[in-house]
Design a protein around this motif. Structure first.
Motif, PDB file in Angstrom:
ATOM      1  N   LYS A  32     -24.049-107.698 -49.998  1.00 27.33           N
ATOM      2  CA  LYS A  32     -24.932-107.529 -51.157  1.00 27.33           C
ATOM      3  C   LYS A  32     -25.019-106.048 -51.524  1.00 27.33           C
ATOM      4  CE  LYS A  32     -28.129-111.110 -49.662  1.00 27.33           C
ATOM      5  NZ  LYS A  32     -29.364-111.144 -48.912  1.00 27.33           N
ATOM      6  N   ALA A  33     -25.310-105.797 -52.772  1.00 28.41           N
ATOM      7  CA  ALA A  33     -25.508-104.411 -53.197  1.00 28.41           C
ATOM      8  C   ALA A  33     -26.888-103.938 -52.737  1.00 28.41           C
ATOM      9  CB  ALA A  33     -25.398-104.308 -54.715  1.00 28.41           C
ATOM     10  N   GLY A  34     -27.125-102.652 -52.810  1.00 31.78           N
ATOM     11  CA  GLY A  34     -28.455-102.120 -52.480  1.00 31.78           C
ATOM     12  C   GLY A  34     -28.578-101.794 -51.004  1.00 31.78           C
ATOM     13  N   ARG A  35     -29.700-101.229 -50.636  1.00 25.14           N
ATOM     14  CA  ARG A  35     -29.916-100.794 -49.267  1.00 25.14           C
ATOM     15  C   ARG A  35     -30.199-102.016 -48.396  1.00 25.14           C
ATOM     16  NH1 ARG A  35     -35.038 -98.615 -47.740  1.00 25.14           N
ATOM     17  NH2 ARG A  35     -34.948 -97.974 -45.574  1.00 25.14           N
ATOM     18  N   PRO A  36     -29.385-102.285 -47.380  1.00 25.09           N
ATOM     19  CA  PRO A  36     -29.626-103.449 -46.538  1.00 25.09           C
ATOM     20  C   PRO A  36     -30.830-103.211 -45.627  1.00 25.09           C
ATOM     21  CG  PRO A  36     -27.800-102.176 -45.643  1.00 25.09           C
ATOM     22  CD  PRO A  36     -28.253-101.457 -46.885  1.00 25.09           C
ATOM     23  N   SER A  37     -31.528-104.306 -45.258  1.00 25.47           N
ATOM     24  CA  SER A  37     -32.647-104.113 -44.331  1.00 25.47           C
ATOM     25  C   SER A  37     -32.141-104.265 -42.899  1.00 25.47           C
ATOM     26  CB  SER A  37     -33.759-105.119 -44.628  1.00 25.47           C
ATOM     27  OG  SER A  37     -33.256-106.423 -44.524  1.00 25.47           O
ATOM     28  N   LEU A  38     -32.873-103.664 -41.989  1.00 25.93           N
ATOM     29  CA  LEU A  38     -32.512-103.709 -40.576  1.00 25.93           C
ATOM     30  C   LEU A  38     -32.516-105.153 -40.070  1.00 25.93           C
ATOM     31  CD1 LEU A  38     -34.733-100.783 -39.227  1.00 25.93           C
ATOM     32  CD2 LEU A  38     -32.228-100.798 -39.431  1.00 25.93           C
ATOM     33  N   VAL A  39     -31.646-105.429 -39.101  1.00 20.57           N
ATOM     34  CA  VAL A  39     -31.715-106.730 -38.449  1.00 20.57           C
ATOM     35  C   VAL A  39     -32.116-106.543 -36.985  1.00 20.57           C
ATOM     36  CG1 VAL A  39     -30.075-107.953 -39.929  1.00 20.57           C
ATOM     37  CG2 VAL A  39     -29.239-106.721 -37.923  1.00 20.57           C
ATOM     38  N   VAL A  40     -32.805-107.576 -36.480  1.00 20.29           N
ATOM     39  CA  VAL A  40     -33.174-107.604 -35.075  1.00 20.29           C
ATOM     40  C   VAL A  40     -32.073-108.357 -34.337  1.00 20.29           C
ATOM     41  CG1 VAL A  40     -34.938-108.330 -33.405  1.00 20.29           C
ATOM     42  CG2 VAL A  40     -35.591-107.733 -35.764  1.00 20.29           C
ATOM     43  N   LEU A  41     -31.555-107.781 -33.265  1.00 19.60           N
ATOM     44  CA  LEU A  41     -30.527-108.513 -32.524  1.00 19.60           C
ATOM     45  C   LEU A  41     -30.742-108.392 -31.024  1.00 19.60           C
ATOM     46  CD1 LEU A  41     -27.089-106.666 -33.042  1.00 19.60           C
ATOM     47  CD2 LEU A  41     -29.315-105.627 -33.274  1.00 19.60           C
ATOM     48  N   PRO A  42     -30.244-109.388 -30.268  1.00 22.96           N
ATOM     49  CA  PRO A  42     -30.486-109.391 -28.829  1.00 22.96           C
ATOM     50  C   PRO A  42     -29.697-108.290 -28.132  1.00 22.96           C
ATOM     51  CG  PRO A  42     -29.014-111.190 -29.413  1.00 22.96           C
ATOM     52  CD  PRO A  42     -29.459-110.561 -30.702  1.00 22.96           C
ATOM     53  N   GLU A  43     -30.256-107.748 -27.065  1.00 24.10           N
ATOM     54  CA  GLU A  43     -29.570-106.721 -26.257  1.00 24.10           C
ATOM     55  C   GLU A  43     -28.599-107.402 -25.301  1.00 24.10           C
ATOM     56  OE1 GLU A  43     -29.094-103.666 -26.261  1.00 24.10           O
ATOM     57  OE2 GLU A  43     -30.846-102.517 -26.953  1.00 24.10           O
ATOM     58  N   THR A  44     -27.526-107.900 -25.896  1.00 29.55           N
ATOM     59  CA  THR A  44     -26.565-108.742 -25.180  1.00 29.55           C
ATOM     60  C   THR A  44     -25.967-108.066 -23.950  1.00 29.55           C
ATOM     61  OG1 THR A  44     -26.038-109.888 -27.214  1.00 29.55           O
ATOM     62  CG2 THR A  44     -24.383-109.966 -25.478  1.00 29.55           C
ATOM     63  N   HIS A  45     -25.705-106.778 -24.050  1.00 31.38           N
ATOM     64  CA  HIS A  45     -25.029-106.116 -22.929  1.00 31.38           C
ATOM     65  C   HIS A  45     -26.014-105.615 -21.873  1.00 31.38           C
ATOM     66  CE1 HIS A  45     -20.941-106.272 -24.508  1.00 31.38           C
ATOM     67  NE2 HIS A  45     -21.564-106.306 -25.672  1.00 31.38           N
ATOM     68  N   ARG A  46     -27.284-105.670 -22.189  1.00 32.56           N
ATOM     69  CA  ARG A  46     -28.269-105.190 -21.224  1.00 32.56           C
ATOM     70  C   ARG A  46     -28.908-106.345 -20.437  1.00 32.56           C
ATOM     71  NH1 ARG A  46     -33.844-103.908 -20.880  1.00 32.56           N
ATOM     72  NH2 ARG A  46     -33.983-102.511 -19.110  1.00 32.56           N
ATOM     73  N   VAL A  47     -29.129-107.471 -21.128  1.00 29.11           N
ATOM     74  CA  VAL A  47     -29.856-108.587 -20.515  1.00 29.11           C
ATOM     75  C   VAL A  47     -28.904-109.768 -20.389  1.00 29.11           C
ATOM     76  CG1 VAL A  47     -31.848-110.102 -20.742  1.00 29.11           C
ATOM     77  CG2 VAL A  47     -31.969-107.741 -21.598  1.00 29.11           C
ATOM     78  N   TYR A  48     -28.656-110.200 -19.175  1.00 29.67           N
ATOM     79  CA  TYR A  48     -27.666-111.269 -18.997  1.00 29.67           C
ATOM     80  C   TYR A  48     -28.083-112.218 -17.885  1.00 29.67           C
ATOM     81  CZ  TYR A  48     -26.217-108.655 -14.875  1.00 29.67           C
ATOM     82  OH  TYR A  48     -26.226-108.026 -13.655  1.00 29.67           O
ATOM     83  N   VAL A  49     -27.345-113.307 -17.789  1.00 34.68           N
ATOM     84  CA  VAL A  49     -27.531-114.252 -16.687  1.00 34.68           C
ATOM     85  C   VAL A  49     -26.180-114.518 -16.027  1.00 34.68           C
ATOM     86  CG1 VAL A  49     -29.511-115.451 -17.733  1.00 34.68           C
ATOM     87  CG2 VAL A  49     -27.183-116.268 -18.202  1.00 34.68           C
ATOM     88  N   LEU A  50     -26.223-115.109 -14.848  1.00 33.28           N
ATOM     89  CA  LEU A  50     -25.009-115.599 -14.200  1.00 33.28           C
ATOM     90  C   LEU A  50     -25.000-117.119 -14.331  1.00 33.28           C
ATOM     91  CD1 LEU A  50     -25.004-113.415 -10.950  1.00 33.28           C
ATOM     92  CD2 LEU A  50     -23.498-113.172 -12.948  1.00 33.28           C
ATOM     93  N   ALA A  51     -23.892-117.633 -14.853  1.00 29.84           N
ATOM     94  CA  ALA A  51     -23.769-119.080 -15.027  1.00 29.84           C
ATOM     95  C   ALA A  51     -22.570-119.558 -14.227  1.00 29.84           C
ATOM     96  CB  ALA A  51     -23.593-119.416 -16.502  1.00 29.84           C
ATOM     97  N   PHE A  52     -22.736-120.708 -13.569  1.00 30.24           N
ATOM     98  CA  PHE A  52     -21.661-121.252 -12.734  1.00 30.24           C
ATOM     99  C   PHE A  52     -21.403-122.702 -13.124  1.00 30.24           C
ATOM    100  CE2 PHE A  52     -24.056-118.104 -10.308  1.00 30.24           C
ATOM    101  CZ  PHE A  52     -23.048-117.227  -9.880  1.00 30.24           C
TER     102      PHE A  52
END
Lengths: 401, 401
Positions: free
Chosen positions: B68-88
């Motif tokens: 879109k044209a114009g100033r984009p607004s900030l988005v909130v996104l998860p801290e994927t590389h900081r907060v994780y789990v181990l799945a098996f």
């Protein structure tokens, strides 16, 4: 979702509904018990009770007999004779209606046989509305009807409450609720639900399944319907047809079923199979026919015993499949299945034990409907009470208009 | 129950969890979208975002490209590389492990073949813990592991998380979670779930079933497991064994099943039946064996086509039974069943259409797992993320200790 602050008014409505539900389902209880059950303080319980008393939904009185010494404390109890619903039941062989008071008390009841054959909406509505008129005649002047609902022996669409199909009564796309509401002229909508679903609701609320989070109710009425409670809630499915267990195929290529398939649960276990195996196709059908076979088997009739054994085997297999899929805590047999189960319990258990996984069946209890033949009618009443229990004062003011 | 006032602190925790769940499942979104989704005002969303940002659970940044044209607004996104789990994932033929970041991103992944034969808990735990060690080596210093979970190909008891039975891997009463937790030495419990249940959870959260309130996920892995979502929640059953659809009997007296019964869904549709019908018992088993048959059928091999037709018929019947009982909006085929379904879709549909009631099947969609072979592993990750999504700050502070 919790908004940033449900308003005091929202909290109050919610708590009024919760308190009313406690006395509706649990019967008379003291303010102390309510304080404990609801986790609220005494002054809040007192205020809620005062509001519900002022609205005429509950009253407080001394308990009948506490069996304890000392001055008994007042109990809160539902205004059963003032606040009621109309509940109806359309089964294959009977039309029933009841006026049921808050607290689940049957105040009045009417019943007529239904002749088997094509579904005649006009005749059904006329009969049920006639029952309602008779039952409303003697009602106290200050009594309020807060809802009406029908239990129907067929599949009911969730989106509009229309009967989608009832193969055992020849019904298809029938606007039963709308027509009955018009004929009753009480200014109330009439909600329609599948009879086995409502039987499950009633047995869960005040029958054999009280306290069970996961149960299956099986209702026999020529065909077999099911009502499934998962984690305390009735399973409706995407379109409202959840629990149509009668058409689970148990015996591929087996007995033809009214649905067009073969070997369905209801084809192998229903009334027709049992009458045929016992060599009694020409005799009494319906409830009487089933009971005659169970009685004959008890008296040693070999054909009746063998018929119950055969049907019991398929019933056990159907239950095993449901137990493996759903892992319920309890399976409840209602309607005609109550009699069939009682006459074939050993065979049912034996097939169940060789078919269901040990893990899924080891905690299972098998029971008959504690509400007996009234399970579906009582379930319709619970459906009719839903609004007043969700928001008591609002629903009451709407009903009293 | 709404108490007379959940505290401001309770509301804040709940809202923090809800906001985090939105970005975890929905991906980057603007504060305006969150304001709309959560029904809260802008200043509350800003405060919640600030709290989660301070804790390192989310961050705000400019979107990649809005188009879109114009100033984009900030988005909130998860801290994927900081907060994780181990799945098996413990399947019949493979052991898999992954490090999965908030937002459901696979950051790292390991897999090994598992030899068929008796279950060796020590060996399974050693392999999985070894994978975990390898994956933890390259992790950022500020990263936090907030949970760990295993998807297991067998029935898992709800009360204590012990593997009750896994007939296809010879497991019985195995304290897998406890042992793996000890070996990982991360100070974290390891939660265990049935693989098909977790596949259902993952497909519902971020796969083919997004937006479906009622679905059935069928997972083929030699045997057949099921996961049932009812009204948006996984059906666990009374003891946690809900969804054991593989042992629903479809063909009484049919093929012997590992459970001791005959004609079970998994006996008629599983790997062994397909290999035998195609005359390939001695050849490749597992995934490769199934795929070889599907490919051969595509190339015109008559035996392979007939084998898929036979298995497809029973698969259609099994689906029909589940559809009649549960009336789901969608059935999803995962694991080996994905290949079998794709090779036999016409037969599956045909049997379904002649067996399920029109009412229960008319709105039904059949799909393959959108997460493919990672559905069960992704489901384990969702289970492992449950605590941090329920109470983000509390769970994070526990994990960081």
């Amino acid at each position: 979702m919790l908004r940033a602050g449900p308003s005091q008014e929202e909290i109050r409505r919610h708590n009024l509904g919760t308190l009313l539900r406690h006395v509706h389902l649990g019967g008379p209880m003291s303010r102390a018990e309510l304080t404990h059950l609801m986790g609220l303080n005494r002054s809040t319980i007192m205020a809620l009770t005062a509001d519900l008393t002022a609205a005429g939904l509950v009253r407080e009185e001394l308990p009948r007999d506490t069996g304890k010494a000392g001055r008994p404390s007042l109990v809160v109890l539902p205004e059963t004779h003032r606040v009621y619903v109309l509940a109806f039941d359309v089964g294959v062989d009977r039309l029933a209606a009841a006026r049921i008071g808050l607290g689940g008390v049957i105040l009045d009841r009417r019943e007529a046989e239904r002749r088997r054959g094509p579904f005649d909406l006009g005749q059904v509505v006329t009969t049920l509305a006639g029952f309602a008129r008779q039952m409303l005649r003697g009602v106290r002047a200050d009594a309020v009807c807060v809802g009406a609902a029908v239990a129907f022996c067929g599949a009911v669409r969730k989106s509009d409450g229309v009967v989608r199909i009832g193969p055992n009564v020849g019904a298809e796309e029938v606007p039963l609720g709308e027509e009955l509401s018009k004929r009753l002229s009480l200014g109330l909508p009439v909600v329609v639900g599948n009879d086995a679903n409502l039987g499950a609701l009633a047995e869960h609320a005040r029958g054999a399944g009280v306290g069970c989070r996961d149960l299956v109710y099986l209702h026999g009425d020529v065909g077999i319907g099911g009502g499934i409670v998962v984690n305390g809630q009735l399973l409706s499915g995407a379109d409202g047809y959840g629990g149509e267990v009668g058409h689970m195929v148990l015996n591929p290529g087996g007995r033809p079923c009214g649905c067009g398939s073969r070997g369905c649960f209801e084809a192998e276990v229903g009334e027709r199979a049992l009458l045929e195996y016992a060599g009694r196709q020409g005799g009494a059908a319906g409830r009487d026919g089933i009971r005659a076979i169970v009685t004959a088997a008890e008296l040693g009739d070999a054909a009746a015993k063998e018929a119950l054994r055969r049907v019991g085997h398929w019933l056990g297999l159907g239950v095993a499949n449901l137990v493996n899929v759903l892992n319920p805590e309890m399976v409840i047999f209602g309607g005609m299945l109550r009699d069939i189960y009682l006459g074939a319990a050993a065979q049912v258990r034996s097939t169940l034990n060789t078919t269901a996984l040990r893990a899924t069946r080891e905690g299972l209890r098998l029971r008959t409907a504690a509400l007996g033949d009234d399970a579906t009618l009582m379930g319709a009443a619970e459906l009719a009470f839903a609004d007043v229990l969700a928001d008591p004062l609002e629903a009451l003011s709407r009903a009293a208009m």
